[in-house]
Design an enzyme around this catalytic site. Structure first.
Site, mmCIF file in Angstrom:
data_model
loop_
_atom_site.group_PDB
_atom_site.id
_atom_site.type_symbol
_atom_site.label_atom_id
_atom_site.label_comp_id
_atom_site.label_asym_id
_atom_site.label_seq_id
_atom_site.Cartn_x
_atom_site.Cartn_y
_atom_site.Cartn_z
ATOM 1 N N THR A 8 0.831 -1.204 0.000
ATOM 2 C CA THR A 8 0.000 0.000 0.000
ATOM 3 C C THR A 8 0.861 1.248 0.000
ATOM 4 O O THR A 8 1.965 1.246 0.527
ATOM 5 C CB THR A 8 -0.938 0.047 1.224
ATOM 6 O OG1 THR A 8 -1.805 1.192 1.113
ATOM 7 C CG2 THR A 8 -0.185 0.150 2.541
ATOM 8 N N LYS A 9 0.313 2.299 -0.633
ATOM 9 C CA LYS A 9 0.954 3.617 -0.545
ATOM 10 C C LYS A 9 0.083 4.567 0.266
ATOM 11 O O LYS A 9 0.301 5.774 0.278
ATOM 12 C CB LYS A 9 1.184 4.178 -1.952
ATOM 13 C CG LYS A 9 2.313 3.484 -2.682
ATOM 14 C CD LYS A 9 2.684 4.181 -3.975
ATOM 15 C CE LYS A 9 3.856 3.461 -4.630
ATOM 16 N NZ LYS A 9 4.166 3.989 -5.964
ATOM 17 N N ASN A 10 -0.929 4.026 0.928
ATOM 18 C CA ASN A 10 -1.856 4.843 1.713
ATOM 19 C C ASN A 10 -1.320 4.942 3.156
ATOM 20 O O ASN A 10 -1.232 3.936 3.873
ATOM 21 C CB ASN A 10 -3.243 4.185 1.677
ATOM 22 C CG ASN A 10 -4.272 4.945 2.477
ATOM 23 O OD1 ASN A 10 -4.002 5.363 3.604
ATOM 24 N ND2 ASN A 10 -5.452 5.115 1.915
ATOM 25 N N LYS A 13 -3.649 3.613 6.013
ATOM 26 C CA LYS A 13 -3.622 2.152 6.134
ATOM 27 C C LYS A 13 -2.309 1.714 6.773
ATOM 28 O O LYS A 13 -2.295 0.827 7.635
ATOM 29 C CB LYS A 13 -3.701 1.498 4.746
ATOM 30 C CG LYS A 13 -5.039 1.550 4.052
ATOM 31 C CD LYS A 13 -4.916 0.718 2.771
ATOM 32 C CE LYS A 13 -6.087 0.885 1.845
ATOM 33 N NZ LYS A 13 -5.915 0.112 0.597
ATOM 34 N N ASP A 70 -7.508 -4.030 -0.197
ATOM 35 C CA ASP A 70 -8.372 -3.200 -1.037
ATOM 36 C C ASP A 70 -9.662 -3.006 -0.271
ATOM 37 O O ASP A 70 -10.303 -3.968 0.155
ATOM 38 C CB ASP A 70 -8.626 -3.819 -2.413
ATOM 39 C CG ASP A 70 -9.043 -2.736 -3.394
ATOM 40 O OD1 ASP A 70 -8.185 -1.913 -3.780
ATOM 41 O OD2 ASP A 70 -10.244 -2.659 -3.754
ATOM 42 N N GLY A 154 -9.534 8.951 5.127
ATOM 43 C CA GLY A 154 -10.635 8.648 4.202
ATOM 44 C C GLY A 154 -11.953 9.266 4.638
ATOM 45 O O GLY A 154 -12.057 10.469 4.873
ATOM 46 N N LYS A 176 -10.235 2.166 16.974
ATOM 47 C CA LYS A 176 -10.561 1.817 15.583
ATOM 48 C C LYS A 176 -9.999 0.438 15.254
ATOM 49 O O LYS A 176 -10.634 -0.346 14.549
ATOM 50 C CB LYS A 176 -10.022 2.880 14.603
ATOM 51 C CG LYS A 176 -10.413 2.563 13.166
ATOM 52 C CD LYS A 176 -9.989 3.595 12.137
ATOM 53 C CE LYS A 176 -10.308 3.086 10.738
ATOM 54 N NZ LYS A 176 -9.786 3.939 9.652
HETATM 55 O O1 LIG Z 1 -12.719 6.410 6.245
HETATM 56 C C1 LIG Z 1 -12.142 5.416 5.863
HETATM 57 N N1 LIG Z 1 -11.634 4.562 6.773
HETATM 58 C C2 LIG Z 1 -11.058 3.404 6.471
HETATM 59 O O2 LIG Z 1 -10.608 2.655 7.342
HETATM 60 C C3 LIG Z 1 -10.985 3.107 5.081
HETATM 61 N N2 LIG Z 1 -10.520 2.068 4.406
HETATM 62 C C4 LIG Z 1 -10.693 2.360 3.107
HETATM 63 N N3 LIG Z 1 -11.271 3.560 2.951
HETATM 64 C C5 LIG Z 1 -11.605 4.260 1.701
HETATM 65 O O3 LIG Z 1 -11.387 3.380 0.622
HETATM 66 C C6 LIG Z 1 -10.228 3.747 -0.117
HETATM 67 C C7 LIG Z 1 -9.370 2.547 -0.344
HETATM 68 O O4 LIG Z 1 -9.003 2.409 -1.697
HETATM 69 P P1 LIG Z 1 -7.808 1.420 -2.021
HETATM 70 O O5 LIG Z 1 -8.046 0.149 -1.271
HETATM 71 O O6 LIG Z 1 -7.564 1.349 -3.453
HETATM 72 O O7 LIG Z 1 -6.571 2.109 -1.279
HETATM 73 P P2 LIG Z 1 -5.695 3.365 -1.703
HETATM 74 O O8 LIG Z 1 -5.783 3.604 -3.182
HETATM 75 O O9 LIG Z 1 -6.028 4.491 -0.821
HETATM 76 O O10 LIG Z 1 -4.222 2.832 -1.338
HETATM 77 P P3 LIG Z 1 -3.509 1.488 -1.895
HETATM 78 O O11 LIG Z 1 -3.535 0.508 -0.758
HETATM 79 O O12 LIG Z 1 -4.272 0.995 -3.076
HETATM 80 O O13 LIG Z 1 -2.111 1.909 -2.229
HETATM 81 C C8 LIG Z 1 -9.488 4.736 0.763
HETATM 82 O O14 LIG Z 1 -8.666 5.627 0.027
HETATM 83 C C9 LIG Z 1 -10.635 5.417 1.477
HETATM 84 O O15 LIG Z 1 -11.238 6.361 0.632
HETATM 85 C C10 LIG Z 1 -11.472 4.036 4.151
HETATM 86 N N4 LIG Z 1 -12.027 5.193 4.539
HETATM 87 MG MG LIG Z 2 -5.702 2.007 -4.426
#
Ligand SMILES: O=c1[nH]c(=O)c2ncn([C@@H]3O[C@H](COP(=O)(O)OP(=O)(O)OP(=O)(O)O)[C@@H](O)[C@H]3O)c2[nH]1
Ligand SMILES: [Mg+2]
Length: 203
Positions: A8-10, A13, A70, A154, A176
């Site tokens: 992940t780059k988030n 997370k 995801d 998010g 959380k």
């Molecule tokens: O309020 C939130 N609390 C959470 O706990 C949560 N978990 C997921 N999300 C939403 O869903 C997208 C994931 O999309 P996603 O799985 O493609 O990840 P991402 O693109 O952000 O990062 P990567 O892991 O792909 O690099 C995120 O950006 C958020 O908008 C959340 N929102």
């Molecule tokens: Mg993503």
């Protein structure tokens, strides 16, 4: 300590995985530690498919056990949206504030009792020579009319959890990590972990 790579780059997370893996005896590395690693295109039509794409691409590149997440928000009154498009709901640039504004606008005329929603998290675990496995977890709640709290990431400020009687962004990180979709999915993954360790994880 053993090391686990999360694809992940988030940053939100990444923080949550660091907290949740510590008591399991794993040190977390993410793609934020490898900023030159290319983005994996999320071309799947389900959370599980996208988690597999991310886990397998990074596992192949590193030759190691890799976990990918995801996840997203599913809102009943919007027919399940934003769903797998949660990160980019208001545009390609992945802006949490704009995503929340869009959801609040779309739900403006929806009464309180019809604002049910859930977070969904699919985790995929991949390792060289192993068949990739997925698990999933959910967290039920409803969408507020305005933002509350500053923790998390998010959509957390507009997601209310009845279980804690607070917005997700009002919870301490450890709270959380008890009730989240990510925590529930990781609980299921825990027992599978040892069988995916390749030996390269001991640092
Ligand atoms: O309020 C939130 N609390 C959470 O706990 C949560 N978990 C997921 N999300 C939403 O869903 C997208 C994931 O999309 P996603 O799985 O493609 O990840 P991402 O693109 O952000 O990062 P990567 O892991 O792909 O690099 C995120 O950006 C958020 O908008 C959340 N929102
Ligand atoms: Mg993503």
């Amino acid at each position: 300590m053993q090391e686990v790579i999360i694809a992940t780059k988030n940053a939100g997370k990444a923080r949550e995985f660091e907290r949740m893996f510590k008591p399991l005896g794993y040190e977390v590395k993410t793609l934020l530690d490898y900023p030159d690693f290319h983005d994996v295109e999320e071309t799947g039509s389900t959370f599980e498919e996208n988690a597999i794409l991310k886990a397998e691409a990074v596992s192949e590149a590193f030759g190691r056990m890799v976990i990918a997440d995801d996840s997203g928000l599913i809102i009943d009154a919007l027919g399940g949206k934003p769903g797998i498009y949660s990160a980019r709901y208001a545009g390609e640039e992945k802006n949490d504030q704009k995503n929340m504004e869009k959801v609040l606008d779309e739900l403006e005329s929806i009464p309180d009792h019809k604002r049910q929603a859930r977070f969904y998290c699919a985790l995929a675990i991949a390792a060289p020579g192993k068949t990739t496995v997925t698990v999933a977890g959910t967290c039920e709640g409803h969408i507020l009319r305005e933002k509350r709290g500053t923790n998390g990431f998010g959509y957390d400020p507009i997601f209310f959890t009845e279980e804690k009687n607070k917005a997700m962004a009002e919870l301490m990180p450890e709270e959380k990590s008890q009730i989240s979709h990510r925590a529930h999915a990781l609980k299921k993954l825990e027992e599978l972990l040892p069988s995916f360790v390749t030996g390269a994880e001991n640092s």
